[in-house]
Design a protein around this motif. Structure first.
Motif, PDB file in Angstrom:
ATOM      1  N   LYS A   1      -4.668   0.326   3.829  1.00  0.00           N
ATOM      2  CA  LYS A   1      -5.194   1.191   4.873  1.00  0.00           C
ATOM      3  C   LYS A   1      -5.492   0.392   6.135  1.00  0.00           C
ATOM      4  O   LYS A   1      -6.065  -0.693   6.077  1.00  0.00           O
ATOM      5  CB  LYS A   1      -6.470   1.879   4.392  1.00  0.00           C
ATOM      6  CG  LYS A   1      -6.942   2.978   5.299  1.00  0.00           C
ATOM      7  CD  LYS A   1      -7.956   3.854   4.619  1.00  0.00           C
ATOM      8  CE  LYS A   1      -7.973   5.185   5.307  1.00  0.00           C
ATOM      9  NZ  LYS A   1      -8.780   6.146   4.595  1.00  0.00           N
TER      10      LYS A   1
ATOM     11  N   GLY B   1      -8.140   6.168  10.154  1.00  0.00           N
ATOM     12  CA  GLY B   1      -7.311   5.234   9.418  1.00  0.00           C
ATOM     13  C   GLY B   1      -6.075   5.923   8.889  1.00  0.00           C
ATOM     14  O   GLY B   1      -6.008   7.150   8.828  1.00  0.00           O
ATOM     15  N   HIS B   2      -5.081   5.128   8.540  1.00  0.00           N
ATOM     16  CA  HIS B   2      -3.881   5.687   7.931  1.00  0.00           C
ATOM     17  C   HIS B   2      -3.243   4.645   7.027  1.00  0.00           C
ATOM     18  O   HIS B   2      -3.514   3.452   7.131  1.00  0.00           O
ATOM     19  CB  HIS B   2      -2.875   6.143   8.998  1.00  0.00           C
ATOM     20  CG  HIS B   2      -2.148   5.027   9.658  1.00  0.00           C
ATOM     21  ND1 HIS B   2      -2.695   4.232  10.626  1.00  0.00           N
ATOM     22  CD2 HIS B   2      -0.890   4.547   9.452  1.00  0.00           C
ATOM     23  CE1 HIS B   2      -1.820   3.328  11.007  1.00  0.00           C
ATOM     24  NE2 HIS B   2      -0.721   3.480  10.318  1.00  0.00           N
ATOM     25  N   ARG B   3      -2.394   5.130   6.126  1.00  0.00           N
ATOM     26  CA  ARG B   3      -1.646   4.260   5.230  1.00  0.00           C
ATOM     27  C   ARG B   3      -0.174   4.503   5.465  1.00  0.00           C
ATOM     28  O   ARG B   3       0.321   5.607   5.272  1.00  0.00           O
ATOM     29  CB  ARG B   3      -2.016   4.553   3.777  1.00  0.00           C
ATOM     30  CG  ARG B   3      -3.482   4.224   3.482  1.00  0.00           C
ATOM     31  CD  ARG B   3      -3.831   4.522   2.063  1.00  0.00           C
ATOM     32  NE  ARG B   3      -3.142   3.577   1.182  1.00  0.00           N
ATOM     33  CZ  ARG B   3      -3.105   3.710  -0.149  1.00  0.00           C
ATOM     34  NH1 ARG B   3      -3.694   4.735  -0.721  1.00  0.00           N
ATOM     35  NH2 ARG B   3      -2.480   2.829  -0.883  1.00  0.00           N
TER      36      ARG B   3
END
Length: 170
Positions: free
Chosen positions: A71, A88-90
């Motif tokens: 992440k 946030g991002h993955r």
């Protein structure tokens, strides 16, 4: 043997049986081939550097899995304003394994293109003097062009503009 290959805008140094995480690959089957090979070094120590890519070189790989990366947190804050934002991002990644590196495993189309290249170069050499001549005319002043027209016996050149003079002299 290893190679430098461009996959999804990123460059990777790969060898046979390497496992990499690359940007998500949309492939119908499990097999992939990459033809943007920038450099190949074989076992004998010969280095083949492409301009920009090595002609006929291919890297074949298999997709092992599609996973998400760690992440990435994005934190924004403005002092003394009470503003805080956490996002946030993955990123989705493909796990691939390099099966083989072939220096001359290109398709027949690429081989045909190689055969056409010398013919195109010969044609370019024939047409090159014309380009040089026009470049010489472009670098001349209007007065010089008018003198050249006078020497060649052209009439009505006094009222022509530079571009028209160049066309008439060709």
């Amino acid at each position: 043997m290893y190679a430098i290959v461009e996959i999804g805008g990123h460059q990777y140094k790969v060898a046979e049986n390497d496992v990499l995480f690359v940007d998500k690959q949309n492939a119908d089957g499990k097999k992939l081939t990459f033809d943007k090979v920038l450099l190949i070094k074989d076992d004998k120590g010969n280095v083949n550097v492409g301009t920009p890519v090595v002609e006929g070189a291919e890297i074949s790989a298999t997709i092992l899995d599609t996973v998400k990366a760690d992440k990435v947190l994005v934190f924004k804050k403005k002092r003394r304003k009470g503003y805080q934002k956490l996002n946030g991002h993955r990123q989705v990644m493909s796990q691939i394994q390099i099966e083989s590196i072939s220096a001359s495993g290109g398709s027949k189309k690429k081989a045909a293109k190689k055969d056409e290249a010398p013919a195109k170069k010969a044609e370019a050499k024939k047409s090159a003097p014309k380009k040089e001549e026009s470049a010489d005319l472009n670098s001349m002043t209007v007065a010089e062009l008018k003198e050249l027209a006078k020497e060649k016996g052209l009439t009505g050149y006094s009222s022509l503009r530079k571009a028209e003079l160049i066309e008439a002299l060709k």
